[in-house]
Write an enzyme that holds these catalytic residues in place. Structure first.
Site, mmCIF file in Angstrom:
data_model
loop_
_atom_site.group_PDB
_atom_site.id
_atom_site.type_symbol
_atom_site.label_atom_id
_atom_site.label_comp_id
_atom_site.label_asym_id
_atom_site.label_seq_id
_atom_site.Cartn_x
_atom_site.Cartn_y
_atom_site.Cartn_z
ATOM 1 N N HIS A 1 -1.245 6.463 2.209
ATOM 2 C CA HIS A 1 -1.174 5.519 3.319
ATOM 3 C C HIS A 1 -1.045 6.327 4.608
ATOM 4 O O HIS A 1 -0.199 7.215 4.715
ATOM 5 C CB HIS A 1 0.011 4.569 3.163
ATOM 6 C CG HIS A 1 -0.047 3.416 4.113
ATOM 7 N ND1 HIS A 1 -0.799 2.292 3.879
ATOM 8 C CD2 HIS A 1 0.532 3.232 5.325
ATOM 9 C CE1 HIS A 1 -0.685 1.459 4.882
ATOM 10 N NE2 HIS A 1 0.123 2.000 5.776
ATOM 11 N N CYS B 1 0.793 -1.231 0.000
ATOM 12 C CA CYS B 1 0.000 0.000 0.000
ATOM 13 C C CYS B 1 0.826 1.282 0.000
ATOM 14 O O CYS B 1 0.706 2.109 -0.910
ATOM 15 C CB CYS B 1 -0.938 0.003 1.195
ATOM 16 S SG CYS B 1 -2.036 -1.437 1.293
#
Length: 551
Positions: free
Chosen positions: A129, A75
């Site tokens: 993120h 991610c």
């Protein structure tokens, strides 16, 4: 009557010309939608199982890139790479533990660029993120006009919220729930959609163009989703992955031991041996069932956003982008989750709806901009050649009416605004003429050792000893696992720990590694450079050539 008819026709013609000129000059709003851990398991990508009617509907009015790839299948690094249009070797983010503006360079992000050009920029859900990787602020105030919104119910995502067979609550992988029994009687993606729709309503009559980024948390684990979506996928109709075993010639360094799944209470009860022990087949089927159900749940939220665009009259001047940060293995190669260089982990959906370009503008008598149209009948808007997520920044900018950032120089740490991707706008004007064998997607993944470890999936920077650099063309995937110095960010191109070569025409699942059977001179020449090409030279000095594809 005859004269009035001609006047009416003349008015329509003038109105059409005005719309065309306005479409060319006016800046479009942007609705930027990101899913989390979504592979190309969608109806519009030919998946026969998953029910994704709303994303399929969007695809039917969009330009769809069938072979788009993330630069790292995890991610934080992937999102930072896409939103800055810089590769992980330039952001120097391979884990979740650094902020690129401090650790690498003060790179301008996609929303920051729009903000600097007069757009009102907003973030809902998971775009950057969270945590250190975005300075604990989602890069506010650089990227956003207002602080990012995070759904309050996400605070329970890692808690004991999943009812087990013993009737108690657990931290499970499989977590279909009765929403009315959840805190606040809601779930994160439901809250994010509510907030995104509220923001659209607030901006609908404002003359300032907006950039609204909406990040859904699903189908990321845990599969905490409304239980009714499981009914779409009867367990007796689920099948295993076509290649559920670890390939015999897969290098040990390449294997992803899916540690994050192993930590879940329900998976721990299976007593699966580390690292290669297979998950029992009945549980594999349930994982696949829950993943597909999570995709359909997320798809329903996309549908709510598209409906809001229609209801608010925004569909004619708002560009819609849909993608994911990376894919997710569903048992292929004996692997689960992301954390690898295989297609199932790096390939993502990518589509652009551009009003007046990919679809005609709606007239008042039309009921909706987004009625369902079979995407396979829209072949002129399906691009099969290879593209990358670093291409998103320049492409979105150009299609929205802004100038695309200039290509980065070979060494770009001090360049605040530039792109290591390509502006794909030319693909909206020219029909694809077949496979371009020089189009290459570049991905990478770090490892702490030659054999699977407890931290193989997500090693901290200090523990990275090997970097797997992978090239994906239309007909092969070629990966070299090379020695990497995490202190100097240098790779030793002569320190080859392992290699992989998959010829995709005969091996689309990437199960038969031909690395040891081939002369690698051609591949090394591709990595060394191509004449009349645009060269990307990462810090480690191994050149990867990408053919120039200007707009």
């Amino acid at each position: 009557m005859f004269l009035s008819g001609w006047r009416w026709l003349g008015f329509l013609l003038l109105h059409t010309l005005v719309l065309a000129v306005t479409a060319k000059r006016a800046r479009r709003n942007v609705l930027f939608i990101m899913a989390d851990d979504l592979r190309t398991t969608l109806g519009c990508y030919g998946d026969p199982v998953v029910k994704s009617p709303n994303i399929d509907q969007l695809a039917s009015k969009s330009q769809v890139f069938l072979n788009a790839y993330a630069q790292q299948a995890v991610c934080g690094p992937s999102r930072t790479s896409m939103l800055t249009s810089r590769r992980p070797d330039t952001t120097r983010l391979y884990d979740f533990n650094s902020y690129w503006r401090v650790h690498a360079g003060n790179y301008t992000t996609l929303p920051q660029y729009f903000k600097s050009r007069g757009y009102f920029t907003m973030s809902v859900g998971k775009i950057f993120h969270p945590g250190i990787a975005s300075n604990h602020t989602d890069d506010f105030p650089y990227s956003w006009s207002v602080p990012a919104y995070h759904p309050p119910s996400f605070a329970y995502e890692k808690s004991k919220m999943c009812k087990g067979v013993d009737g108690k609550l657990h931290v499970n992988l499989l977590c279909a729930v009765n929403v009315t029994e959840q805190p606040g009687q809601t779930l994160p993606d439901l809250e994010s959609t509510d907030e995104a729709v509220r923001l659209l309503r607030h901006r609908a009559n404002d003359d300032t163009p907006f950039f609204l980024a909406v990040g859904f948390h699903k189908p990321h684990i845990p599969f905490r989703i409304p239980q009714e979506y499981l009914r779409l996928y009867p367990l007796d109709q689920m099948t295993l992955a076509p290649d559920p075993s670890v390939p015999k010639l897969l290098p040990r360094v390449a294997y992803n031991p899916w540690v994050d799944l192993r930590r879940r209470d329900d998976v721990q009860q299976l007593n699966v041996s580390f690292p290669y022990g297979p998950i029992p087949k009945d549980f594999q089927l349930r994982i696949r069932q829950h993943y597909f159900a999570a995709v359909s749940y997320m798809d329903a939220q996309v549908g709510r956003l598209l409906s809001a665009l229609d209801e608010l009259g925004l569909a004619d001047n708002t560009m819609v982008v849909f993608s994911s940060d990376h894919g997710w293995s569903l048992g292929e190669h004996g692997e689960w989750a992301k954390y690898s260089n295989f297609d199932v982990s790096t390939r993502v959906p990518l589509m652009f709806y551009v009003p007046g370009v990919t679809a005609a503008r709606s007239w008042p008598e039309e009921e909706s901009t987004f009625p369902f149209i079979d995407v396979f009948s829209q072949s002129e808007h399906m691009i099969r050649n290879v593209v990358e997520l670093v291409d998103v920044f320049p492409t979105v900018s150009y299609l929205a009416g802004l100038k695309a950032p200039a290509p980065c120089p070979d060494v770009s740490f001090k360049e605040e605004l530039c792109t290591e991707g390509d502006n794909l706008a030319y693909t909206f004007r020219h029909r694809e003429r077949g496979e371009d064998e020089e189009d290459i997607a570049f991905s990478q993944y770090p490892r702490p050792a030659d054999t699977p470890q407890e931290n193989s999936d997500l090693p901290d920077l200090k523990d990275i000893k090997i970097m797997g650099y992978s090239l994906r063309s239309w007909d092969y995937r070629y990966t070299l696992w090379l020695g990497f110095n995490s202190k100097t960010y240098e790779v030793n191109a002569s320190d080859v720990h392992a290699g992989e070569l998959y010829m995709l025409e005969d091996d689309p699942g990437q199960d038969n590694n031909l690395y040891n059977d081939n002369d690698h001179g051609l591949m090394m020449r591709k990595m060394g450079g191509l004449h009349q090409a645009q060269y990307l030279v990462p810090p480690w000095g191994l050149c990867v050539a990408r053919q120039t594809r200007g707009a």
